[in-house]
Write a protein that holds these residues in place. Structure first.
Motif, short mmCIF file in Angstrom:
data_model
loop_
_atom_site.label_atom_id
_atom_site.label_comp_id
_atom_site.label_asym_id
_atom_site.label_seq_id
_atom_site.Cartn_x
_atom_site.Cartn_y
_atom_site.Cartn_z
N GLN A 1 17.97 16.19 53.40
CA GLN A 1 17.55 16.88 52.18
C GLN A 1 17.03 18.29 52.49
O GLN A 1 17.39 19.26 51.82
N LEU B 1 18.67 22.02 51.36
CA LEU B 1 17.91 23.04 50.64
C LEU B 1 17.95 24.39 51.36
O LEU B 1 18.04 25.44 50.74
N GLY C 1 20.47 26.85 49.39
CA GLY C 1 19.57 27.67 48.59
C GLY C 1 20.03 29.10 48.35
O GLY C 1 19.98 29.58 47.22
N CYS D 1 29.53 22.53 50.63
CA CYS D 1 28.22 22.00 51.04
C CYS D 1 28.17 20.48 50.98
O CYS D 1 27.60 19.82 51.85
N SER E 1 19.88 22.25 44.71
CA SER E 1 19.72 23.48 45.49
C SER E 1 20.49 24.64 44.85
O SER E 1 19.98 25.77 44.78
N SER F 1 19.17 28.12 43.25
CA SER F 1 19.76 29.37 43.72
C SER F 1 20.23 30.22 42.54
O SER F 1 20.10 31.45 42.55
N LEU G 1 14.81 29.75 48.49
CA LEU G 1 14.44 28.84 49.57
C LEU G 1 13.06 28.24 49.35
O LEU G 1 12.84 27.06 49.60
N PRO H 1 12.34 25.22 45.91
CA PRO H 1 12.61 23.78 46.05
C PRO H 1 11.84 23.13 47.19
O PRO H 1 11.60 21.93 47.16
#
Length: 387
Positions: A197, A201, A205, A234, A279, A283, A293, A296
């Motif tokens: 996780q 992120l 991000g 991703c 994420s 963003s 960044l 989150p």
């Protein structure tokens, strides 16, 4: 530009730089798995520093002292002669447990009188207290049964009959799925998922917010295609990191993986899909890469604490359960542990559906926000000319 081309370009960007972002995506969960795996490798707490205060100094009291010395849970660091010395050992942290054997301990046993052993434990760390309580009960019960058996044998009762007399009730315990009560099996899979996780992120991000500064790059590409291409790149990479980390904790630390591989892949897919979309949403709404960044990351610690990984949800209050329902890790932690240790999870399909639905909601929201901001930046409002 086609969706497949965008996805391949994003994958190339993740893996093809001099400092590829994929190193974070794979490296962080693997590092978490290795670090926490070595922390919990002993599985149970052993060699707890212990001080003995024997006020009786008889063969019986020394036998009880020896029972503690023979247990791997305890390491007797001192045998003191006064109450003050025992308390000082605890106060100065030379010992975490003190065993106080009362005077006339052996005499009271022979007379059939109750004799109480005092166990003092430092519960600044609850792990010590929980271990001491459970293991001491086992030691004292075994010692009591053996002592009572010898007393009855002394009046010409047969050994088997004597044991039945002093211990008429026997306790049978069967622990399923995690019979050694291993902390590695209990915690490691969830901590590994938290590493995945965090990596998502950090990597996902900045992906959308940086596009606001280079609008000419994708002039002919729709916002939907851009968001989807970055999502797929991703998501595929994050799922690979999840499965690789799961393999590491199974191979290097012996965490059983009893669940169906298809169930594990589907669960990992749903979890990474949700976290990647969260994420990307942050963003899309962020002012800059730093904000994308930082924002989150604020939820990571609450997300871990409220996930049910270490404290069960049924024991939480209403507010905690509501807050827990907002955390992605909540829908993975217990389910993943059930799959690895028990081989099945009754909440599997429900949690997968929730994560995919949540991810879809964030995906659609991200496309909307990204398209609106992108269009606004590409077509700024004309300034009024004053005459």
């Amino acid at each position: 530009m086609k969706l497949t081309e965008i996805t391949l370009l994003e994958l190339k960007a993740l893996f093809g730089r001099k400092r590829p972002a994929a190193l974070l995506l794979f490296g962080i969960p693997i590092l978490y798995s290795l670090l926490f795996g070595y922390v919990y490798r002993s599985n149970v707490i052993k060699n707890i520093p212990t001080v003995i205060y024997d006020q009786d100094q008889t063969a019986t009291s020394r036998a009880l002292t020896q029972a503690y010395m023979d247990s791997e849970r305890y390491q007797v660091v001192d045998q003191v002669m006064t109450q003050e010395a025992m308390e000082q050992s605890l106060r100065e942290n030379r010992a975490q447990v003190a065993i106080s054997i009362p005077p006339r301990f052996a005499q009271n046993i022979k007379l059939g009188l109750a004799s109480e052993i005092l166990i003092v434990t430092n519960s600044v760390n609850n792990m010590y207290a929980n271990t001491v309580i459970s293991s001491s009960q086992e030691i004292i019960q075994t010692f009591s049964a053996a002592t009572g058996q010898k007393l009855l044998e002394g009046i010409n009762q047969m050994p088997a009959s004597a044991l039945r007399s002093v211990a008429p009730v026997k306790l049978g315990v069967r622990i399923i799925n995690n019979p050694t009560t291993s902390y590695t099996n209990f915690m490691l899979a969830g901590l590994m998922a938290n590493g995945v996780q965090i990596a998502i992120l950090l990597v996902a991000g900045p992906l959308l917010v940086r596009e606001y500064g280079r609008l000419s790059r994708w002039q002919t590409t729709s916002s939907t295609a851009l968001v989807t291409g970055k999502l797929l790149a991703c998501w595929i990479s994050a799922l690979g990191a999840f499965l690789a980390s799961l393999g590491i904790i199974a191979v290097f630390f012996g965490v059983p993986v009893r669940g169906n591989p298809a169930s594990l892949i589907l669960l990992g897919s749903a979890f990474t899909f949700l976290v990647v979309n969260i994420s990307l949403f942050f963003s899309a709404i962020a002012k800059n890469e730093v904000s994308a960044l930082q924002t989150p990351l604020l939820y990571l610690m609450p997300g871990l604490l409220f996930s049910g990984l270490s404290w069960p949800q049924f024991a939480m209050n209403d507010f905690a359960r509501f807050f827990s329902a907002l955390m992605p890790l909540t829908y993975l932690a217990d389910t993943l542990r059930d799959l690895t240790l028990a081989g099945y999870s009754p909440a599997l399909l429900k949690n997968i559906a929730i994560m995919f639905a949540g991810g879809l909601g964030f995906y659609l929201s991200t496309i909307f926000v990204f398209a609106q901001r992108r269009n606004k930046l590409a077509n700024p409002p004309a300034k009024e000319v004053l005459v």
